[in-house]
Design an enzyme around this catalytic site. Structure first.
Site, PDB file in Angstrom:
ATOM      1  N   GLU A   5      -1.704  15.352  11.221  1.00 46.87           N
ATOM      2  CA  GLU A   5      -2.614  15.761  12.310  1.00 46.87           C
ATOM      3  C   GLU A   5      -3.397  14.502  12.688  1.00 46.87           C
ATOM      4  O   GLU A   5      -3.235  13.952  13.770  1.00 46.87           O
ATOM      5  CB  GLU A   5      -3.550  16.887  11.847  1.00 46.87           C
ATOM      6  N   ASP A  30      -4.630  27.730  15.462  1.00 43.11           N
ATOM      7  CA  ASP A  30      -5.473  26.990  14.520  1.00 43.11           C
ATOM      8  C   ASP A  30      -6.833  27.676  14.305  1.00 43.11           C
ATOM      9  O   ASP A  30      -6.981  28.453  13.370  1.00 43.11           O
ATOM     10  CB  ASP A  30      -5.653  25.542  14.995  1.00 43.11           C
ATOM     11  N   ASP A  31      -7.808  27.375  15.165  1.00 42.85           N
ATOM     12  CA  ASP A  31      -9.166  27.928  15.057  1.00 42.85           C
ATOM     13  C   ASP A  31      -9.607  28.379  16.448  1.00 42.85           C
ATOM     14  O   ASP A  31     -10.444  27.745  17.089  1.00 42.85           O
ATOM     15  CB  ASP A  31     -10.122  26.853  14.517  1.00 42.85           C
ATOM     16  N   HIS A  66      -1.102  20.930   5.757  1.00 41.49           N
ATOM     17  CA  HIS A  66      -1.469  20.161   6.946  1.00 41.49           C
ATOM     18  C   HIS A  66      -1.096  18.702   6.658  1.00 41.49           C
ATOM     19  O   HIS A  66      -1.462  18.153   5.610  1.00 41.49           O
ATOM     20  CB  HIS A  66      -2.969  20.224   7.201  1.00 41.49           C
ATOM     21  N   HIS A 105      -6.435  29.800  10.905  1.00 39.44           N
ATOM     22  CA  HIS A 105      -7.447  29.880   9.845  1.00 39.44           C
ATOM     23  C   HIS A 105      -8.329  31.082  10.183  1.00 39.44           C
ATOM     24  O   HIS A 105      -8.965  31.084  11.248  1.00 39.44           O
ATOM     25  CB  HIS A 105      -8.278  28.606   9.808  1.00 39.44           C
TER      26      HIS A 105
HETATM   27  N1  HPA Z   1      -7.090  20.687  10.085  1.00 35.36           N
HETATM   28  C1  HPA Z   1      -7.576  20.612   8.849  1.00 35.36           C
HETATM   29  N2  HPA Z   1      -8.327  21.554   8.312  1.00 35.36           N
HETATM   30  C2  HPA Z   1      -8.635  22.614   9.043  1.00 35.36           C
HETATM   31  C3  HPA Z   1      -8.173  22.747  10.333  1.00 35.36           C
HETATM   32  C4  HPA Z   1      -7.352  21.733  10.866  1.00 35.36           C
HETATM   33  O1  HPA Z   1      -6.860  21.774  12.024  1.00 35.36           O
HETATM   34  N3  HPA Z   1      -8.674  23.923  10.783  1.00 35.36           N
HETATM   35  C5  HPA Z   1      -9.383  24.486   9.796  1.00 35.36           C
HETATM   36  N4  HPA Z   1      -9.375  23.692   8.726  1.00 35.36           N
HETATM   37 ZN    ZN Z   2      -5.232  24.064  10.715  1.00 38.41          ZN
END
Ligand code: HPA
Ligand code: ZN
Length: 339
Positions: A204, A282-283, A201, A23
């Site tokens: 998770e 991811d982030d 997604h 992201h």
């Molecule tokens: N999951 C869902 N939304 C998100 C994520 C994630 O890991 N990272 C940034 N937005």
């Molecule tokens: Zn993500």
């Protein structure tokens, strides 16, 4: 660092790799938060970079998203999105990434009055420069925020369609529980009719049923995260048989307590069952590491062999939206690192 781990670091760094779950708003480092807050005269709740970084402690996905959406408020103009993306691409190049598929969240910016020209224009300019400077190829994937309504997602799709020549697909992110993929069936059908395939997604925090829905209703080309698939044996078999890629993010999963410790992560088991597992960050500004650190963290905690690391790199290319000719070229280069 021991000689062995130095060896492993250089081995992973030297492998051509694709990053498929990133992201761009999640690459916003505290230093840039402060620089942009100063530029736009935004008050921050934390007095220093160190204090902000210390606040990055999360108990689950939602506790992270609250901080992540608040942080994005300093992104206001095209130069901000350019600086964000350029900094990420420099880091990606240093870590041996040759291809990136980047998510962005238009719905985080539209309600703040930030125009799509600023968002996509700034990101796109940096991607073009990254291609010239570093040879990094790219795809861009706008995501819909699933905690908002399907109607909002449909409006957003209409608003971003003028930029669709920049997109490889559309995605789905944000708060998973209670927001199943099927909520967005019409939006993704419309996107597909506009030539935009889907990723989402799923699995998770959400149940394996959400992964099935993403596959069957949204017709996704890959699953982002997907780690809860191992609660459903038939689903596991299907994912392996179809070589349906999972874009797994190990450091994210531990930070957001999907797994308590890295040693508990199921990445190795999924890989050994024949799933097309990939490693991603991811982030990274929030989770303590970029792609290289994610590879090294799972390698150490799970004892991955060099052959398994090579397979993860090959999978990242296989699971990308690159043309087959590019996939073959990168895979041949990865194979040269086998010994
Ligand atoms: N999951 C869902 N939304 C998100 C994520 C994630 O890991 N990272 C940034 N937005
Ligand atoms: Zn993500």
């Amino acid at each position: 660092m021991s000689e062995l781990s130095q060896d492993m670091t250089e081995f992973v760094r030297g492998l051509p790799k694709a990053e498929l779950h990133l992201h761009i708003e999640g690459t916003l480092e505290p230093e840039l938060v402060f620089r942009l807050a100063h530029k736009h005269a935004v008050d921050l709740p934390h007095p220093t970079v160190e204090a902000l970084r210390r606040a990055y402690q999360f108990s689950d996905l939602q506790s992270f998203l609250n901080v992540y959406y608040a942080g994005a408020d300093v992104l206001r103009d095209a130069d901000d999105f350019h600086a964000l993306t350029a900094a990420y691409l420099r880091k990606a190049h240093e870590q041996g990434i040759v291809h990136v598929e980047i998510f962005c969240d238009p719905q985080t910016h539209i309600p703040r009055g930030v125009g799509l020209d600023a968002v996509f224009g700034g990101i796109h300019r940096a991607l073009l420069e990254g291609e010239t400077q570093f040879g990094i190829s790219w795809r861009l994937i706008p995501c819909f925020l699933r905690h908002l309504s399907a109607a909002d997602a449909m409006h957003t799709l209409q608003a971003i369609l003028p930029y669709k020549h920049l997109f490889a697909a559309v995605g789905l992110d944000s708060s998973e529980s209670g927001n199943p993929p099927a909520k967005f069936a019409e939006v993704f059908a419309r996107a597909l009719s506009e030539g935009l395939p889907a990723v989402a997604h799923a699995g998770e925090e959400g149940a394996p049923a959400y992964i099935r829905e993403a596959l069957d209703v949204l017709k996704v080309r890959r699953i982002d995260h997907g780690v809860r698939c191992d609660e459903d044996v038939q689903l596991l078999d299907r994912l392996a048989r179809e070589r349906m890629p999972l874009t797994v993010c190990p450091l994210s999963n531990v930070k957001l307590k999907v797994f308590e410790r890295m040693a508990d992560h199921n990445l190795k088991r999924l890989l050994e069952r024949g799933l097309c597992v990939t490693v991603n960050s991811d982030d990274p500004a929030y989770f303590g590491g970029y792609l290289l650190e994610n590879y090294l963290a799972v390698q150490r905690a799970l004892g991955l062999s060099r052959a398994q690391i090579l397979q993860l790199a090959r999978n990242s290319i296989e699971a990308s939206f690159l043309a087959q000719s590019d996939k073959s070229r990168w895979t041949a280069l990865i194979d040269q690192h086998a010994r």
